[in-house]
Design a protein around this motif. Structure first.
Motif, PDB file in Angstrom:
ATOM      1  N   TYR A 166      -0.580  44.571  -9.336  1.00 40.13           N
ATOM      2  CA  TYR A 166       0.726  44.590  -9.514  1.00 40.13           C
ATOM      3  C   TYR A 166       1.595  44.653  -8.367  1.00 40.13           C
ATOM      4  O   TYR A 166       2.582  43.765  -7.903  1.00 40.13           O
ATOM      5  N   LEU A 170      13.603  35.712 -15.181  1.00 33.57           N
ATOM      6  CA  LEU A 170      13.619  36.810 -15.007  1.00 33.57           C
ATOM      7  C   LEU A 170      13.176  37.095 -13.357  1.00 33.57           C
ATOM      8  O   LEU A 170      13.466  37.950 -12.741  1.00 33.57           O
ATOM      9  N   GLU A 182       5.977  46.634 -15.264  1.00 32.52           N
ATOM     10  CA  GLU A 182       5.594  46.763 -16.725  1.00 32.52           C
ATOM     11  C   GLU A 182       5.034  45.356 -17.153  1.00 32.52           C
ATOM     12  O   GLU A 182       3.944  44.934 -17.556  1.00 32.52           O
ATOM     13  N   TYR A 183       5.846  44.331 -16.368  1.00 29.98           N
ATOM     14  CA  TYR A 183       5.376  42.827 -17.069  1.00 29.98           C
ATOM     15  C   TYR A 183       3.989  42.475 -16.176  1.00 29.98           C
ATOM     16  O   TYR A 183       3.278  41.908 -16.889  1.00 29.98           O
ATOM     17  N   VAL A 239       1.750  33.217 -14.662  1.00 34.12           N
ATOM     18  CA  VAL A 239       2.617  33.857 -15.734  1.00 34.12           C
ATOM     19  C   VAL A 239       3.394  32.803 -16.520  1.00 34.12           C
ATOM     20  O   VAL A 239       3.732  31.775 -15.569  1.00 34.12           O
ATOM     21  N   GLU A 278       0.979  44.325 -17.479  1.00 35.86           N
ATOM     22  CA  GLU A 278       0.645  43.751 -18.781  1.00 35.86           C
ATOM     23  C   GLU A 278      -0.220  42.473 -18.415  1.00 35.86           C
ATOM     24  O   GLU A 278      -1.319  42.282 -19.363  1.00 35.86           O
ATOM     25  N   VAL A 279       0.237  41.520 -17.593  1.00 34.78           N
ATOM     26  CA  VAL A 279      -0.412  40.411 -17.379  1.00 34.78           C
ATOM     27  C   VAL A 279      -1.789  40.736 -16.708  1.00 34.78           C
ATOM     28  O   VAL A 279      -2.819  39.930 -17.252  1.00 34.78           O
ATOM     29  N   TRP A 294      14.664  39.364 -10.323  1.00 32.38           N
ATOM     30  CA  TRP A 294      14.202  40.250  -9.893  1.00 32.38           C
ATOM     31  C   TRP A 294      14.178  40.107  -8.089  1.00 32.38           C
ATOM     32  O   TRP A 294      14.262  40.994  -7.625  1.00 32.38           O
ATOM     33  N   ASP A 329       9.764  32.453 -17.929  1.00 29.28           N
ATOM     34  CA  ASP A 329      10.059  33.483 -17.520  1.00 29.28           C
ATOM     35  C   ASP A 329      10.713  33.504 -16.201  1.00 29.28           C
ATOM     36  O   ASP A 329      11.036  34.526 -15.831  1.00 29.28           O
ATOM     37  N   GLN A 337      10.713  47.161 -14.157  1.00 33.85           N
ATOM     38  CA  GLN A 337      10.634  46.305 -15.168  1.00 33.85           C
ATOM     39  C   GLN A 337       9.327  45.213 -14.552  1.00 33.85           C
ATOM     40  O   GLN A 337       8.685  44.449 -15.530  1.00 33.85           O
ATOM     41  N   MET A 338       9.595  44.839 -13.397  1.00 29.12           N
ATOM     42  CA  MET A 338       8.678  44.107 -12.893  1.00 29.12           C
ATOM     43  C   MET A 338       7.157  44.480 -13.103  1.00 29.12           C
ATOM     44  O   MET A 338       6.079  43.926 -13.335  1.00 29.12           O
TER      45      MET A 338
END
Ligand code: HEM
Length: 403
Positions: free
Chosen positions: A234, A159, A197-198, A152, A201-202, A163, A156, A194-195
């Motif tokens: 995830y 972030l 969702e991120y 990623v 997406e990846v 986390w 970022d 949040q993690m």
């Protein structure tokens, strides 16, 4: 031998860098390898062979605490797969799938990037003769390395740091042995959402367009015809993201403290950088970032022939095992040439730290480059985490001089 009892609330914290805790454990270990906390009922294990034996026996000493945590409806927590808290047979499946993505070749391929990131972070400090190692180096380095490993954007990484810090907050707060009332603060479930969702997406992007990264390889990995769902990708990626950062930051700080107080060791490392890996293993033995491992007794476990009720916490003190004279002669001496050095700071058995090879490479490069860049390094204002479970530096000022 009967298991002795003590009042576990009197266990010293790590606020002084571990000296009081090490002395406490040494005294207790001299008396018995097993203790029971008369307040919580938890068992404490202090010997090397005994600690290793427990970590090697997931049948009787479980890592699965899920029934103690209320089932969450928050997607981030619900889908999180923490490899470290799953028992066989499920653990075997997940670990094998991640292992397919985490090969020695993949890790070796990261070396030049790690060196470049290390140079960049140290280059940004040029012109300064004093700085906090943690904020400027030991914390961003593992965040960037983890981001690159997963595939990623490295931008970022701040972030990622946040986390990991929020998600590992529990390791700093939970009282020893009290596992029966685990609650998850809102900030933690928000962080996991949040993690999720991120990372989802990846995962979605990598499924369409695979790249040469860990997430793409986890998506492609297959065992007995089974593949990971996006939610599982995830969960496992989050486990790697959280698992490595804080402990790596702590280890780098501890390594500098170890050098700071030992001019002979610093001189030897400067003269022969091939000693750096041994020095880091001795730092891990002497100052283990993860001080103990939690397990819960199950399937009629016994300690020293004494039956232990299923569900009772069993706390294996890695810090004590690492200083057991029966395995480590002159165990209170910091010896960078110690060989063999079978410390338990990365655990043992099926849960042995997945990131150990990454960490070994990353910390070797970091220490080598710090020593190359600065002719003199002096440690000031060392501040330690004050916890039962993590031993290490929270901040440390380095006063440096160029050659
Ligand atoms: C100084 C740095 C580190 C230390 C001291 C450390 C320590 C440990 C220990 C003690 C365990 C076993 C826990 C148990 O048995 O209950 C463990 C497991 C684990 N570590 Fe590390 N770790 C470090 C760095 C890393 C890094 C860099 C990563 C990821 C890149 C990582 C990922 C993991 C994972 C995923 C597990 C769970 C493995 C499993 O249960 O199968 N760790 N670590």
């Amino acid at each position: 031998m009967a298991i002795k009892t003590f009042d576990g609330t009197k266990i010293p914290t790590t606020a002084d860098g571990g000296a009081a805790l090490a002395a406490f454990l040494r005294e207790k270990r001299a008396d018995s390898h097993f203790w029971q906390d008369e307040v919580t009922g938890a068992y404490h294990v202090l010997g090397y062979a005994q600690t290793r034996g427990i970590l090697h026996d997931p049948t009787h000493f479980s890592s699965d605490f899920s029934h103690l945590v209320p089932e969450s409806t928050e997607p981030g927590l619900r889908d999180h797969v923490n490899l470290g808290t799953i028992d066989p047979p499920k653990h075997r499946k997940y670990r094998s799938l991640v292992n397919q993505a985490f090969t020695p070749k993949v890790i070796a391929g990261m070396e030049s990037r790690m060196a470049a990131v290390t140079d960049r972070l140290l280059g940004a400090l040029d012109g300064l003769d004093e700085f906090d190692l943690v904020t400027n180096f030991a914390s961003p380095l593992p965040a960037i390395v983890t981001a690159e490993l997963l595939g990623v954007p490295a931008e970022d990484h701040s972030l990622f740091r946040t986390w990991a810090q929020v998600a590992t907050g529990g390791a700093f707060d939970n009282p020893i042995g009290e596992l029966n009332e685990v609650t998850v603060p809102e900030s933690v479930s928000e962080t996991f959402n949040q993690m999720r969702e991120y990372l989802l997406e990846v995962a979605k992007e990598r499924r369409k367009d695979p790249r040469n990264d860990l997430i793409s390889r986890m998506i492609a990995a297959e065992i007995d015809g089974e593949r990971l769902s996006d939610a599982e990708v995830y969960g496992l990626a989050a486990s790697i993201l959280i698992g490595g950062q804080v402990s790596t930051t702590v280890l780098l700080g501890n390594a500098l403290v170890a050098l700071g107080g030992r001019p002979d060791a610093e001189r030897d490392l400067r003269a022969d950088p091939s000693l750096i890996p041994g020095f880091l293993d001795e730092t891990l033995r002497y100052y283990p970032p993860v001080v103990f491992a939690y397990r819960l007794a199950k399937n009629g476990a016994e300690l020293d022939g004494t039956p232990v009720t299923d569900g009772t916490p069993v706390i294996s003190w890695v810090m004590s095992a690492n200083r057991d004279e029966a395995t480590f002669p002159h165990s209170e001496t910091f010896d960078l040439r110690r060989d063999p050095n079978p410390h338990l700071s990365f655990g043992h058995g099926i849960h042995y730290c997945l990131g150990a090879p990454v960490l070994r490479m990353e910390s070797r490069i970091a220490v080598a480059k710090l020593l190359e860049r600065y002719a003199t390094i002096e440690c000031r204002n060392v501040d330690y985490h004050e916890t039962p479970g993590v031993l290490g530096v929270r901040s440390i000022d380095l006063v440096v001089g160029r050659a």
